[in-house]
Structures are given as structure tokens and as C-alpha cells.
Design an enzyme around this catalytic site. Sequence first.
Site, short mmCIF file in Angstrom:
data_model
loop_
_atom_site.label_atom_id
_atom_site.label_comp_id
_atom_site.label_asym_id
_atom_site.label_seq_id
_atom_site.Cartn_x
_atom_site.Cartn_y
_atom_site.Cartn_z
N HIS A 308 0.85 -1.19 0.00
CA HIS A 308 0.00 0.00 0.00
C HIS A 308 0.88 1.22 0.00
CE1 HIS A 308 -3.17 2.79 1.16
NE2 HIS A 308 -4.01 1.84 0.80
N ASP A 365 -7.99 -5.51 0.18
CA ASP A 365 -8.49 -6.32 -0.93
C ASP A 365 -8.05 -7.77 -0.87
OD1 ASP A 365 -9.94 -4.39 -2.21
OD2 ASP A 365 -8.18 -3.53 -3.13
#
Length: 430
Positions: A308, A365
Site C-alpha cells: 500500500h 483487498d
Amino acid sequence: MPQAPAKLSIEDKVYELPVIIGTENEKAVDIRNLRAQSGFIAYDDGYANTGACESAVTYIDGDAGILRYRGYPIEELAEKSYFIETAFLVIYGRLPGASELTSFRSKILGSALIHEGMRSHFAGFPATAHPMAVLSSMLNTLGCYYPEMVTNDRENDLAHLDTAATMLLSKVRTLTAMAFRVRNGLPIVYPKPAYNYSENFLHMMFSQPYADYPVHPDVAKALDLIFLLHADHEQNCSTSTVRMVASGGANLFASASAGVCALWGPLHGGANQAVIEMLEKIHADGDDGTRFIQACHEGKGKLMGFGHRVYKNYDPRAKIIKAQCDKVLAALGRKDPLLDIARKLEERALSDDYFKSRNLYPNVDFYSGIILRAIGIPTDMFTVIFAIGRMPGWIAQWKEIAENPKQKIHRPRQIYTGETLRKYVPIAQR
Ligand code: ACO
């Protein structure tokens, strides 16, 4: 206490630049006058060091794995709140009172119908159309049916904001279900007043004219949680796009539609689809994850759902979602070999030097796709589920732009690296 300015020395001059400190002690050097003072601009490809705005919606501390909406920790909201209440919080900055919440919910329920004229738009899409393309087009089209709300006149659009917001929250759900029903040749189903937002989504997706879909409370809860966990995430790719479009004065429908397009890519919202496709491939190849991890080491693969831009620690949303996976599979009486592969991959990656040295942890996710797959949402609709969840954030961030009288149009500069001045050569001489 006033903060001492930063000093920037370029060539033979020193420039003083104001320092800005946020409420969570985030520090920034204000370079808004840098070019005017010095002729230099700041270069930050990918914006990893650039604050594009001041915002009071969401706070993230990526090193500590902290996420808060309007000051409330995500863990507390996930446990005690639900999507629609959190949506109100994200948009208006405070938790609603009981009557406000009732009114907000009934406005959302009452806005679910789609103008009959829009059915013909659905008929124009081929069955192979990606649902994100359909959703983006339909959100923008929606605005055509409410011209009084899409004047691109700030004052007027803001006066309609409450209605436009509840409409978008409601109709994004209907449009998603419609995309699924039309693609499968099924009749459209509208919501029932007795159901909550997520129960109604499942009903609108899966009920038949002759039999209602039996909504399992654990499944509806997990879906609601997925929506809530996606409600906002500060200045990510799609939200920045919404703000960029809004900064030019565009209305909320157009800005949200642009947000859907930006969300689509596999490095952003499309990662949930990419995770399942990756797990399916690993499974089909008879790999237990070892070869795939090796491919990542060699730069030949990417572990989708890992890493991320902001979190250099466990994404707090991933922890919450992971715990829901087992519940949903148990509620539906399913086993999923992909979940076993996902668990093994996670375990290995977390103790692997390549991933550890780059601070790569699971993001939201990594596990959400497994829940959506178990519910029966088609893989190519996972990112649309993300878009439904992100709608409150896009609305709140659009509102911040629209309510700021000093808002400037977003217009970055560039470092030009093309040819310098050339002279046109007539075709006969080339
Ligand atoms: N698998 C393997 N290696 C990775 C991964 C990954 N998932 N993510 C980053 N790396 C590596 C890069 O190859 C790079 O290695 P290098 O230093 O040897 O060149 C290093 O880690 C740094 O990666 P960047 O791409 O520079 O990190 P950035 O902050 O730009 O990207 C991103 C963040 C896009 C999320 C990236 O981690 C990624 O592609 N992850 C997979 C896709 C994904 O899950 N996206 C969803 C993000 S969350 C969301 O939008 C909801």
C-alpha cells in the site's frame, strides 16, 4: 504556537516557506508561493510527498496502521456502527441523531427507483461490458435526469447536496444490481422497506419473482462491513480524481462517475478482482504459493492485495475483513480452496525477507474478494462493490471542495522533457 518557517536554499538564495501542522501533528511545508518567489516548482511524480489539500474527513497513520473516519477509529465503527450510519458520519462530520438517521435511511430507501428511461441505456451495453464501465456511464447519465442538481453552479449544486447524496447512495446500489440482472436476463428487483441497505442489495441482486433470496444475517453483516470499511480512505487515486474533477466546478454526479473510472485499475480498486484471479491461477497451476512468491522475488510477479502506498504496516481494514471470512464461509456452509492458498501466501509473505524489507502487508483487498466470491458476486463486479462503499467518501470530499470559497482548480505543473524549439520543415524537404 506559531511554527518557524522552513528554509530552502536554491542557488545563492534562501527562501522561507511556512510550515503547516495538522490536528494529528502531520507536518507540511507550504510551497504555494515557491514558484512565484523562486521560479522553481516541486517535482513529486506519484504525489507520494505532496499534500494536495487540507481535509477533515479521514485520518491515516500508515506506519502505525491507524485509520479513522472523522476521528472515530475504524475498529470501533466496524464493531458498533453500520454502513448507512457511517456514511452519514463521513459526509456530515458527525454521528446522526435518531430522527436524523431515520430520515436519512428513508430518503435512501425512497430514492432507489431508477427512471424508466434509463432501462434503454442498459439495453445498449453488450453482455461482455465490464460493470465498472456500465456503472461509470450510468452515474453520469443519472445526472441527465436531474438537471436541477447538475447545473455546475456551485451554490445551486450545494443547495441540492442532501438530495443528491442520498440519491447517489441509493441509486449506485440499484444501478449495480440492475447491471447484474440485465446481463443475466433477469427482471429488475426493487428494495423492501423492511430490509437494511445491505440486505436490500442482496435481495435486489439475487431474489427471483417467485422466491425471495434468503438473506443470511451473517452474510448481510459481512457485506455491510465491506461497504463500511471502504467508505473513505483520504487522498487515494479515485478520491483525488473526484476532487480534481470537482475542482473545475463539475457536479457531484460527474465527479463520482470519474471516481469510478479511476477506481477500476488493478493497482487500486481493481485489486480485489486481481487477487481472486491470481489465487485461481495459483490453484490451477497446482502451486501452493511457493513458485508465486519466488516469481515475486525475481520481479516476475506481484502479490495482488499486498502493499500500500500509505500503510507500511498491516492495513487495519484487512485485519477486520480477515476475521469475517470464516464467518461467511461457515454461514454459507462453504469451503474455499482459495482461502487456504490466501492464508498460506500471507503466512509466507509475512516472514519473507523480500516482503518484510519492503513493508508489504495485506491490504483490504486481500480477503474481501473471498467473501464476495462466497456470496456469489461475480468476480468482475468486486470493484463495483468497492465503488458502492466508497460513495460516502467521494460525496464528502466533493462537499469539501464545493464548500471552500477559496478552492482553486487543480492544475499541476510539469517538468518538460521534450524537444526544444524546432523549425517546421516542408514535406518536400523531409
Ligand atoms: N508484490 C510484490 N512486490 C511488490 C508489491 C506486491 N504486491 N507491491 C510493491 N512491491 C515492491 C515493488 O516491486 C517495489 O520493489 P523494488 O523496491 O524492488 O522496486 C517495492 O515493493 C515498492 O513498491 P512501489 O510499487 O514503489 O510502491 P507503491 O507505493 O508505488 O505502490 C501499490 C503501492 C500500488 C499498492 C503496490 O504495493 C501494488 O501494486 N500492490 C498490489 C496491488 C494492490 O493490492 N493494490 C490495492 C491497493 S489498496 C487499494 O487501493 C484499496
